[in-house]
Write an enzyme that holds these catalytic residues in place. Structure first.
Site, mmCIF file in Angstrom:
data_model
loop_
_atom_site.group_PDB
_atom_site.id
_atom_site.type_symbol
_atom_site.label_atom_id
_atom_site.label_comp_id
_atom_site.label_asym_id
_atom_site.label_seq_id
_atom_site.Cartn_x
_atom_site.Cartn_y
_atom_site.Cartn_z
ATOM 1 N N ARG A 41 33.461 -19.110 -18.441
ATOM 2 C CA ARG A 41 32.120 -19.524 -18.072
ATOM 3 C C ARG A 41 31.244 -19.933 -19.341
ATOM 4 O O ARG A 41 30.150 -19.420 -19.670
ATOM 5 C CB ARG A 41 31.436 -18.152 -17.661
ATOM 6 C CG ARG A 41 32.133 -17.450 -16.252
ATOM 7 C CD ARG A 41 31.339 -16.490 -15.807
ATOM 8 N NE ARG A 41 31.794 -15.948 -14.389
ATOM 9 C CZ ARG A 41 31.568 -16.508 -13.194
ATOM 10 N NH1 ARG A 41 30.761 -17.560 -13.234
ATOM 11 N NH2 ARG A 41 32.375 -16.107 -12.311
ATOM 12 N N GLY A 58 29.796 -24.447 -9.665
ATOM 13 C CA GLY A 58 28.722 -23.876 -9.201
ATOM 14 C C GLY A 58 27.433 -24.313 -9.934
ATOM 15 O O GLY A 58 27.383 -25.132 -10.485
ATOM 16 N N GLY A 75 25.921 -22.545 -12.728
ATOM 17 C CA GLY A 75 25.843 -22.819 -13.998
ATOM 18 C C GLY A 75 26.602 -23.935 -14.422
ATOM 19 O O GLY A 75 26.138 -24.626 -15.489
ATOM 20 N N THR A 76 27.847 -24.360 -13.803
ATOM 21 C CA THR A 76 28.717 -25.571 -14.133
ATOM 22 C C THR A 76 27.677 -26.679 -14.031
ATOM 23 O O THR A 76 27.656 -27.626 -14.905
ATOM 24 C CB THR A 76 29.975 -25.607 -13.367
ATOM 25 O OG1 THR A 76 30.515 -24.646 -13.551
ATOM 26 C CG2 THR A 76 30.430 -26.918 -13.751
ATOM 27 N N ASP A 87 30.259 -18.888 -2.893
ATOM 28 C CA ASP A 87 28.812 -18.387 -2.519
ATOM 29 C C ASP A 87 27.949 -19.322 -1.528
ATOM 30 O O ASP A 87 26.889 -18.837 -1.000
ATOM 31 C CB ASP A 87 27.927 -18.009 -3.869
ATOM 32 C CG ASP A 87 28.646 -16.746 -4.448
ATOM 33 O OD1 ASP A 87 29.173 -15.942 -3.805
ATOM 34 O OD2 ASP A 87 28.825 -16.704 -5.653
ATOM 35 N N ARG A 129 34.219 6.682 11.512
ATOM 36 C CA ARG A 129 33.474 6.503 10.344
ATOM 37 C C ARG A 129 32.479 5.339 10.300
ATOM 38 O O ARG A 129 32.626 4.412 11.201
ATOM 39 C CB ARG A 129 34.163 6.291 9.048
ATOM 40 C CG ARG A 129 34.771 7.710 8.723
ATOM 41 C CD ARG A 129 36.004 7.037 7.492
ATOM 42 N NE ARG A 129 36.544 8.484 6.894
ATOM 43 C CZ ARG A 129 37.656 8.447 6.018
ATOM 44 N NH1 ARG A 129 38.093 7.359 5.653
ATOM 45 N NH2 ARG A 129 38.089 9.805 5.710
ATOM 46 N N GLY A 131 28.590 -11.985 -3.701
ATOM 47 C CA GLY A 131 27.184 -12.671 -3.336
ATOM 48 C C GLY A 131 25.964 -11.961 -3.856
ATOM 49 O O GLY A 131 25.390 -11.140 -3.597
ATOM 50 N N HIS A 132 25.856 -12.264 -5.557
ATOM 51 C CA HIS A 132 24.734 -11.489 -6.159
ATOM 52 C C HIS A 132 23.329 -12.024 -6.026
ATOM 53 O O HIS A 132 22.712 -11.116 -5.543
ATOM 54 C CB HIS A 132 25.172 -11.911 -7.699
ATOM 55 C CG HIS A 132 26.079 -11.030 -8.207
ATOM 56 N ND1 HIS A 132 25.879 -9.687 -8.572
ATOM 57 C CD2 HIS A 132 27.291 -11.165 -8.855
ATOM 58 C CE1 HIS A 132 26.873 -8.886 -9.102
ATOM 59 N NE2 HIS A 132 27.657 -9.922 -9.406
ATOM 60 N N ARG A 137 32.260 5.630 4.275
ATOM 61 C CA ARG A 137 33.060 5.321 3.157
ATOM 62 C C ARG A 137 32.852 3.770 2.847
ATOM 63 O O ARG A 137 32.244 3.001 3.513
ATOM 64 C CB ARG A 137 34.477 5.272 3.479
ATOM 65 C CG ARG A 137 35.037 6.856 3.679
ATOM 66 C CD ARG A 137 34.974 7.487 2.579
ATOM 67 N NE ARG A 137 35.547 8.969 2.530
ATOM 68 C CZ ARG A 137 34.813 10.056 2.936
ATOM 69 N NH1 ARG A 137 33.431 9.869 3.304
ATOM 70 N NH2 ARG A 137 35.301 11.087 3.139
#
Length: 360
Positions: free
Chosen positions: A77, A115, A117-118, A140, A175, A183-184, A278
């Site tokens: 990065r 992506g 940044g690149t 993403d 449950r 995926g931020h 959970r």
């Protein structure tokens, strides 16, 4: 087509994704067979470009690359334009070193696979007058200017399969299971994987959630006889309260968290509904999968097109897919942007029509 292009450099930067090696293969074969050009690959992203650390791509078995996951060139990065100190290897500022690398290797073109940044860095290099082309790689699917990125479809399959496998445990143990998807900043992967796997609740960065709305949906499903619940949550999912925070306050709040957001969501669901809940984090398995047929075909198209653009000396562009056609989209318009899910996205609308809860 006649061209003066003789040497093409390539690099892969940012997170790895399915299809990188297939794109590399397409670039190398197309350059050699159609234009007689040689290709050199810089190792570990922009770091290799800064330090002039490269390998001759003729040394690789091209056929083996087609369906191989990851990247044979390695990645990092590294952000050369954000450096405040001289590179320890070159003794110069990174951008100056990059320009020397171009001269030393007589590069006629550089193709950067990555992506947001690149491609933002690629745009800055283009502004420095360097012959650069970008390719949209990320699971993403959030690169601005293209309808789709390679790596996305393979990651959907892996994530959807993971959700389906967790469903078995959810059924057996009665449950609620929160499955965290990568995926931020955007939730394309969470939305599509959740839709493919039939999640009951899908939580995305684009749609702040209200835990009361989620709890109401869980209780309604249980009242109808459902004894298990599946929640697909993007790692960047946020509450309605968090959405009201400023950028700095939000970052500070997230930095203080000791666990990812999916664990908090699980606790909230259990506290409000009383249903045992959970969390399962799929994590880097979504990146490491081998590319499926769709991503191999897509990345091959992008790679071959990048060479054609280089041969025509059409630089400063992202090789993009728009309305099923490959085009050159200006890197200057890609720089610093992400592509969020629009609220009229067909998949999003179809899931709402099926009664899937998005927490709003």
């Amino acid at each position: 087509m006649k061209t003066s292009i003789k040497t093409i450099g390539i690099l892969t930067s940012g997170g790895d994704a399915p299809g990188l090696n297939a794109a590399i293969r397409a670039i190398c074969i197309s350059a050699k067979e159609n234009y007689g050009a040689k290709v050199i690959g810089f190792k570990n992203g922009y770091r290799g470009l800064v330090e002039n650390n490269f390998v001759k791509m003729s040394e690789f078995d091209m056929e083996a690359l087609r369906s191989m996951g990851g990247t044979v060139l390695g990645t990092s990065r590294e952000k050369p334009f954000k450096a405040t100190e001289k590179n320890p290897v070159t003794g110069k500022m990174p951008v100056d070193s990059i320009k020397e690398t171009f001269k030393k290797n007589k590069l006629d073109a550089l193709i950067c696979l990555g992506g947001n940044g690149t491609n933002s860095t690629a745009s800055l290099l283009a502004k420095e007058g360097l012959p650069v082309i970008g390719l949209p790689k990320t699971i993403d699917n959030d690169v601005f200017g293209t309808d789709v990125t390679f790596g996305f479809d393979s990651a959907i399959e892996l994530a959807a399969e993971g959700i389906c496998q967790i469903r078995t445990t959810a059924k057996s143990m009665n449950r609620a299971m929160v499955v965290e998807i990568m995926g931020h900043k955007v939730g394309w992967l969470g939305l599509y994987a959740g839709a493919a796997a039939g999640a009951d609740i899908i939580l995305l960065p684009e749609i702040p959630y209200d835990i009361k709305v989620i709890a109401k949906h869980v209780k309604e499903l249980r009242a109808k006889g459902r004894d298990y619940i599946i929640i697909a949550a993007s790692e960047g999912a946020l509450s309605a309260e968090e959405a009201k925070l400023g950028k700095k306050a939000f970052k500070k709040a997230r930095a203080s968290m000791t666990e990812s957001v999916s664990y908090r969501i699980a606790r909230e669901i259990e506290e409000v509904t009383g249903m045992e809940t959970r969390t399962s984090v799929l994590g880097y398995t979504q990146r490491g999968v081998d590319p499926n047929a769709k991503d191999i075909i897509l990345s091959t198209q992008f790679g071959a097109a990048a060479v054609e653009f280089a041969a025509r000396k059409e630089f400063g562009v992202l090789i993009a897919m728009k309305d099923n056609k490959i085009v050159g989209y200006p890197l200057s318009e890609v720089e610093g942007k992400v592509k969020p899910i629009p609220m009229d996205d067909p998949v999003l609308k179809s899931q709402r029509a099926l009664g899937v809860c998005f927490g709003d």
